[in-house]
Motif scaffolding. Structure first.
Motif, PDB file in Angstrom:
ATOM      1  N   ASN A   1       0.870  -1.182   0.000  1.00 15.15           N
ATOM      2  CA  ASN A   1       0.000   0.000   0.000  1.00 15.15           C
ATOM      3  C   ASN A   1       0.906   1.232   0.000  1.00 15.15           C
ATOM      4  OD1 ASN A   1      -1.566   2.249   0.788  1.00 15.15           O
ATOM      5  ND2 ASN A   1      -3.025   0.950   1.878  1.00 15.15           N
ATOM      6  N   ALA A   2       1.102   1.812  -1.175  1.00 19.32           N
ATOM      7  CA  ALA A   2       2.055   2.911  -1.329  1.00 19.32           C
ATOM      8  C   ALA A   2       1.686   4.108  -0.452  1.00 19.32           C
ATOM      9  CB  ALA A   2       2.131   3.327  -2.797  1.00 19.32           C
TER      10      ALA A   2
ATOM     11  N   GLN B   1      10.166   2.422  -6.445  1.00 22.95           N
ATOM     12  CA  GLN B   1       9.980   3.438  -7.497  1.00 22.95           C
ATOM     13  C   GLN B   1       8.560   4.020  -7.409  1.00 22.95           C
ATOM     14  OE1 GLN B   1      12.891   4.207  -8.710  1.00 22.95           O
ATOM     15  NE2 GLN B   1      13.603   2.337  -7.684  1.00 22.95           N
ATOM     16  N   GLU B   2       7.595   3.164  -7.093  1.00 24.99           N
ATOM     17  CA  GLU B   2       6.222   3.646  -6.891  1.00 24.99           C
ATOM     18  C   GLU B   2       6.144   4.594  -5.701  1.00 24.99           C
ATOM     19  OE1 GLU B   2       2.691   1.122  -6.958  1.00 24.99           O
ATOM     20  OE2 GLU B   2       3.922  -0.472  -7.819  1.00 24.99           O
ATOM     21  N   LEU B   3       6.892   4.256  -4.630  1.00 26.24           N
ATOM     22  CA  LEU B   3       6.879   5.097  -3.428  1.00 26.24           C
ATOM     23  C   LEU B   3       7.418   6.497  -3.714  1.00 26.24           C
ATOM     24  CD1 LEU B   3       8.044   2.587  -0.641  1.00 26.24           C
ATOM     25  CD2 LEU B   3       5.744   3.492  -1.022  1.00 26.24           C
ATOM     26  N   LYS B   4       8.428   6.577  -4.576  1.00 18.76           N
ATOM     27  CA  LYS B   4       8.988   7.893  -4.918  1.00 18.76           C
ATOM     28  C   LYS B   4       7.924   8.793  -5.548  1.00 18.76           C
ATOM     29  CE  LYS B   4      12.812   6.616  -7.224  1.00 18.76           C
ATOM     30  NZ  LYS B   4      14.202   6.552  -7.747  1.00 18.76           N
ATOM     31  N   ILE B   5       7.129   8.216  -6.441  1.00 13.63           N
ATOM     32  CA  ILE B   5       6.083   8.988  -7.131  1.00 13.63           C
ATOM     33  C   ILE B   5       4.954   9.360  -6.150  1.00 13.63           C
ATOM     34  CG2 ILE B   5       4.316   8.889  -8.955  1.00 13.63           C
ATOM     35  CD1 ILE B   5       6.299   6.856 -10.368  1.00 13.63           C
ATOM     36  N   LYS B   6       4.512   8.382  -5.365  1.00 11.35           N
ATOM     37  CA  LYS B   6       3.410   8.604  -4.425  1.00 11.35           C
ATOM     38  C   LYS B   6       3.799   9.632  -3.359  1.00 11.35           C
ATOM     39  CE  LYS B   6      -0.153   6.766  -4.119  1.00 11.35           C
ATOM     40  NZ  LYS B   6      -1.509   7.220  -4.547  1.00 11.35           N
ATOM     41  N   TYR B   7       5.020   9.547  -2.865  1.00 14.14           N
ATOM     42  CA  TYR B   7       5.511  10.469  -1.828  1.00 14.14           C
ATOM     43  C   TYR B   7       5.478  11.907  -2.341  1.00 14.14           C
ATOM     44  CZ  TYR B   7       8.668  11.893   2.041  1.00 14.14           C
ATOM     45  OH  TYR B   7       9.230  12.480   3.163  1.00 14.14           O
ATOM     46  N   LYS B   8       5.928  12.095  -3.575  1.00 22.11           N
ATOM     47  CA  LYS B   8       5.930  13.441  -4.160  1.00 22.11           C
ATOM     48  C   LYS B   8       4.499  13.945  -4.339  1.00 22.11           C
ATOM     49  CE  LYS B   8       9.325  14.853  -6.795  1.00 22.11           C
ATOM     50  NZ  LYS B   8      10.269  14.963  -7.922  1.00 22.11           N
ATOM     51  N   SER B   9       3.601  13.060  -4.765  1.00 25.17           N
ATOM     52  CA  SER B   9       2.205  13.487  -4.998  1.00 25.17           C
ATOM     53  C   SER B   9       1.507  13.798  -3.673  1.00 25.17           C
ATOM     54  CB  SER B   9       1.438  12.429  -5.794  1.00 25.17           C
ATOM     55  OG  SER B   9       1.156  11.308  -4.997  1.00 25.17           O
ATOM     56  N   MET B  10       1.868  13.088  -2.614  1.00 24.29           N
ATOM     57  CA  MET B  10       1.221  13.314  -1.314  1.00 24.29           C
ATOM     58  C   MET B  10       1.772  14.524  -0.562  1.00 24.29           C
ATOM     59  SD  MET B  10       0.886   9.379   0.082  1.00 24.29           S
ATOM     60  CE  MET B  10       0.294   9.794   1.741  1.00 24.29           C
ATOM     61  N   PHE B  11       3.083  14.726  -0.636  1.00 21.49           N
ATOM     62  CA  PHE B  11       3.716  15.728   0.217  1.00 21.49           C
ATOM     63  C   PHE B  11       4.419  16.858  -0.545  1.00 21.49           C
ATOM     64  CE2 PHE B  11       4.017  11.589   2.536  1.00 21.49           C
ATOM     65  CZ  PHE B  11       3.020  11.855   3.481  1.00 21.49           C
TER      66      PHE B  11
ATOM     67  N   ARG C   1       7.204  16.672  -1.890  1.00 15.99           N
ATOM     68  CA  ARG C   1       8.615  16.568  -1.508  1.00 15.99           C
ATOM     69  C   ARG C   1       9.234  15.395  -2.249  1.00 15.99           C
ATOM     70  NH1 ARG C   1       9.496  19.120   3.601  1.00 15.99           N
ATOM     71  NH2 ARG C   1      11.402  17.882   3.844  1.00 15.99           N
ATOM     72  N   ASP C   2      10.555  15.445  -2.420  1.00 16.70           N
ATOM     73  CA  ASP C   2      11.284  14.360  -3.078  1.00 16.70           C
ATOM     74  C   ASP C   2      11.771  13.379  -2.021  1.00 16.70           C
ATOM     75  OD1 ASP C   2      13.879  13.056  -4.143  1.00 16.70           O
ATOM     76  OD2 ASP C   2      12.956  13.866  -5.950  1.00 16.70           O
ATOM     77  N   LEU C   3      11.344  12.128  -2.128  1.00 17.91           N
ATOM     78  CA  LEU C   3      11.693  11.116  -1.124  1.00 17.91           C
ATOM     79  C   LEU C   3      13.213  10.929  -1.023  1.00 17.91           C
ATOM     80  CD1 LEU C   3      11.049   8.876   0.906  1.00 17.91           C
ATOM     81  CD2 LEU C   3      10.530   7.360  -1.022  1.00 17.91           C
ATOM     82  N   VAL C   4      13.893  10.861  -2.154  1.00 18.96           N
ATOM     83  CA  VAL C   4      15.345  10.645  -2.144  1.00 18.96           C
ATOM     84  C   VAL C   4      16.056  11.840  -1.499  1.00 18.96           C
ATOM     85  CG1 VAL C   4      17.400  10.360  -3.597  1.00 18.96           C
ATOM     86  CG2 VAL C   4      15.343   9.027  -4.084  1.00 18.96           C
ATOM     87  N   ASP C   5      15.600  13.059  -1.811  1.00 18.71           N
ATOM     88  CA  ASP C   5      16.197  14.249  -1.188  1.00 18.71           C
ATOM     89  C   ASP C   5      15.992  14.232   0.326  1.00 18.71           C
ATOM     90  OD1 ASP C   5      17.085  15.187  -3.599  1.00 18.71           O
ATOM     91  OD2 ASP C   5      15.505  16.689  -3.856  1.00 18.71           O
TER      92      ASP C   5
END
Length: 323
Positions: A17-18, A52-62, A64-68
């Motif tokens: 669940n991303a 890779q899905e988490l990176k996209i979902k994180y940016k859309s939710m917050f 913010r860039d997950l890797v950064d």
């Protein structure tokens, strides 16, 4: 691509669940302090595709860039592990090649490890990633750092045109075993081009038959012949190809052992191999590790525990599914 018998320790998390994962990740990094344990327990237990899905979902939710955010919160070799697993698999290999040719001097051993053990499909994906990330052809970048027979061999491999697997022509295998013998042990000097034509072009199944025939017509096996006829980086590269053909997990188990034996640890190398192989053949690497002739039957996990500490140790152990 892994062979049919290979398996990674890292596999896709069931019931992924991303959105829920991203809530956990944000909470772990928000405010003062970082919950490193939460990051390890989540990211090391998701597949690369899920990350890779988490990176996209994180940016859309917050926004913010997950890797950064990970970069801002972590440091040292623990950061290296976590940033490594966040890269798509071909991107991480391309990054490893780039690092090996960057600046003064070349890390030939890393080039050998990445290029000589990769399948056609893997090499094609790595070359595409390199071009996308660094706006330069990987072949050009590697070629300018190398010379002689070693350069020719690496260029041959980077074409990613090894023959496909199929039924073995035993007569052809026997003829090529004789051709290798005649190009090396059977004469004064060595015809490296003949080794190149066979070892860099033929399929793995065909090469296994060639090596079996070689052992029948020579007093030594193909490994012994290469050690006798070659030297330096060329010898290491041909041995990497041969060992990949015969038993790729054992090749990587041996690499990991060398990175950790004795005083000091080659941390960059240790991180690279664990990150690169955890989703490919780490199950087999772990099985091969205690069988190495010179490590007294100790497990990979015991070596990691003896050579690393803290969150760095915990992240590596999570990736190989040990405590």
């Amino acid at each position: 691509m892994a062979s049919s018998g290979d398996a990674g320790t890292v596999t896709p998390a069931p019931n992924f669940n991303a959105e829920a994962d991203c809530e956990v990740l944000r909470k772990a990094m928000k405010g003062l302090g970082t919950d490193e344990k939460a990051l390890i327990n989540l990211l090391c237990y998701r597949s690369n595709a899920q990350r890779q899905e988490l990176k996209i979902k994180y940016k859309s939710m917050f926004g913010r860039d997950l890797v950064d955010d990970i970069k801002g919160e972590l440091s040292g070799h623990f950061e290296d592990v976590m940033l490594g697993i966040m890269m798509p698999i071909p991107d991480f290999a391309a990054y490893s090649v780039k690092k090996a040719v960057k600046g003064l001097g070349t890390d030939e051993e890393t080039l050998i490890e990445v290029i000589c053990t990769a399948t056609n499909e893997e090499l094609t994906a790595i070359k595409e990633a390199y071009k996308r990330l660094y706006k330069k052809s990987m072949e050009d970048a590697v070629r300018t750092d190398l010379s002689g027979d070693f350069k020719r061999m690496m260029v041959s491999l980077m074409t990613a045109s090894r023959e496909p697997e199929g039924p073995v022509d035993q007569a052809k295998a026997a003829a090529e075993a004789k051709a290798l013998y005649d190009a090396g042990e059977g004469q004064m000097g060595t015809d490296e081009s003949k080794f190149n034509q066979i070892l860099c072009v033929r399929s793995y199944s065909h090469l296994r038959a060639v090596f079996a025939d070689y052992a029948r017509i020579s007093k030594t096996d193909i490994v012994g012949a290469i050690k006798k006829e070659m030297s330096g980086d060329l010898e290491k590269a041909y041995l990497a190809v041969v060992r990949s053909v015969m038993d790729r997990p054992s090749f990587f188990a041996d690499r990991l052992y060398r990175f950790m034996k004795g005083a000091g640890t080659d941390d960059d190398d240790l991180v690279r191999v664990v990150v690169a192989r955890c989703e490919v053949d780490m199950v087999q690497i772990k099985e091969a590790f205690p069988k190495l002739y010179n490590n007294q039957g100790k497990s990979l996990a015991s070596f990691i525990k003896g050579d690393t500490s803290g969150d760095y140790e915990r992240s590596l152990l999570a990736l190989i599914r040990e405590k």
